[in-house]
Design an enzyme around this catalytic site. Sequence first.
Site, PDB file in Angstrom:
ATOM      1  N   ARG A  84       7.662 -11.480   2.914  1.00 30.71           N
ATOM      2  CA  ARG A  84       6.845 -11.409   4.141  1.00 30.71           C
ATOM      3  C   ARG A  84       6.001 -10.137   4.167  1.00 30.71           C
ATOM      4  NH1 ARG A  84       8.833 -15.755   4.090  1.00 30.71           N
ATOM      5  NH2 ARG A  84       9.554 -17.004   5.851  1.00 30.71           N
ATOM      6  N   SER A  91       9.812 -17.608  12.780  1.00 30.29           N
ATOM      7  CA  SER A  91      10.847 -16.568  12.733  1.00 30.29           C
ATOM      8  C   SER A  91      10.306 -15.309  13.387  1.00 30.29           C
ATOM      9  CB  SER A  91      11.197 -16.234  11.285  1.00 30.29           C
ATOM     10  OG  SER A  91      11.748 -17.345  10.639  1.00 30.29           O
ATOM     11  N   GLU A 150       8.734  -9.806  12.789  1.00 30.26           N
ATOM     12  CA  GLU A 150       7.791 -10.403  11.840  1.00 30.26           C
ATOM     13  C   GLU A 150       6.361 -10.481  12.393  1.00 30.26           C
ATOM     14  OE1 GLU A 150       9.345 -13.864   9.261  1.00 30.26           O
ATOM     15  OE2 GLU A 150       7.367 -14.489   9.886  1.00 30.26           O
TER      16      GLU A 150
END
Length: 339
Positions: free
Chosen positions: A166, A239, A335
């Site tokens: 990520r 997420s 995130e």
Amino acid sequence: MTLYVQPDVSLKPFNTFGVDVRARLFAQARSDDDVRQALAYSQAHGLPLLIVGGGSNLLLTGDIDALVLRMSSRGIRIVHEDCGHAVVEAEAGEPWHPFVQDMLARGLAGLENLSLIPGTVGAAPMQNIGAYGVEIKDVFHSLTAMDRQTGQLREFSLQDCAFGYRDSVFKHDAGRWLILRVKFRLSYSADLHLDYGPVRQRLDALGIKQPTPIDVSRAICAIRSEKLPDPTILGNAGSFFKNPLVSAELAGLIKQTHPGLVSYPQPEGRVKLAAGWLIEQAGWKGFRDGDAGVHQLQSLVLVNYGAASGAELLGLARRIQADIAERFGVELEMEPNVY
Ligand code: EPU
């Protein structure tokens, strides 16, 4: 063509949390020229520029005193073909999932595990989107980005992007590069990744012994739909936390008190923990405070039941972070990009 800049626009339709904040100015870029005009406009007016794609990795906590530029460029083309492979280029504004479906319909494999991820092609490399054992870096060829200071174009190779979990150079150098289009190296023959989590199991249950990439895509769509809320029905940004990387010592310590800990040892010795598992163990699954909540089926996803503000969602995220730090000694990193 002249860029159409609108004052005082609600960003509710442009972020998947469905948070209702306003942009001082808003425009949609459909070409490189539009992007250049937006850069010039923001410089001339001394206003920051906030770039959005599908708005699926975004938490807006207040009105945005900036020119918000939505990347809306469209176009998909095969730029090169050789020995069973194709290099396909897609414009930043192409919605991700329809692009994946389009590739599969053309017989091109490689993106099937990334089915049903919200967002756009241009946003995908930012955080190296990933699901079910495949990340964008695995099928990435190169991309074209514009330097926001000079307006010059630059090609980024796989190495230049410094992709991680990520993570990418574009996340670190936030505000410098604007992704215009991305090239992927796809294959006319399937090299399927079925070993992650429930993928093979789902195919077996469907009685599919020799799956095609389209079968894999369908199975993944079914798995995702069961656990992840559809943002058009229940606001969310996928997420909300990354799965944390911790030392083997800390993972061992947690296991002593929580033998069911879900952990994935990494090649460099550290251990990745399932943040959703930690959050569920801490009792947050299904928690709701006003319209801000933790999804009932997947604790890693924060949801907006309707009228939650970005500040309320951020407040909930911070409470979860503090609780997980206190209980397990684990720092959870958010995130989405928070503004
Ligand atoms: N788990 C729980 N409780 C929960 C959620 C998860 O116990 O509430 C456990 C599961 O049982 C499983 C483990 O945690 O043992 C992992 O769960 P899952 O397979 O659902 O994946 P994840 O780690 O929660 C990651 C990605 C997702 C991606 C899936 C599948 C991150 C931050 N998230 O989730 O990506 O779709 O794997 O590959 O890495 C996204 O980034 O927005 C996203 C949805």
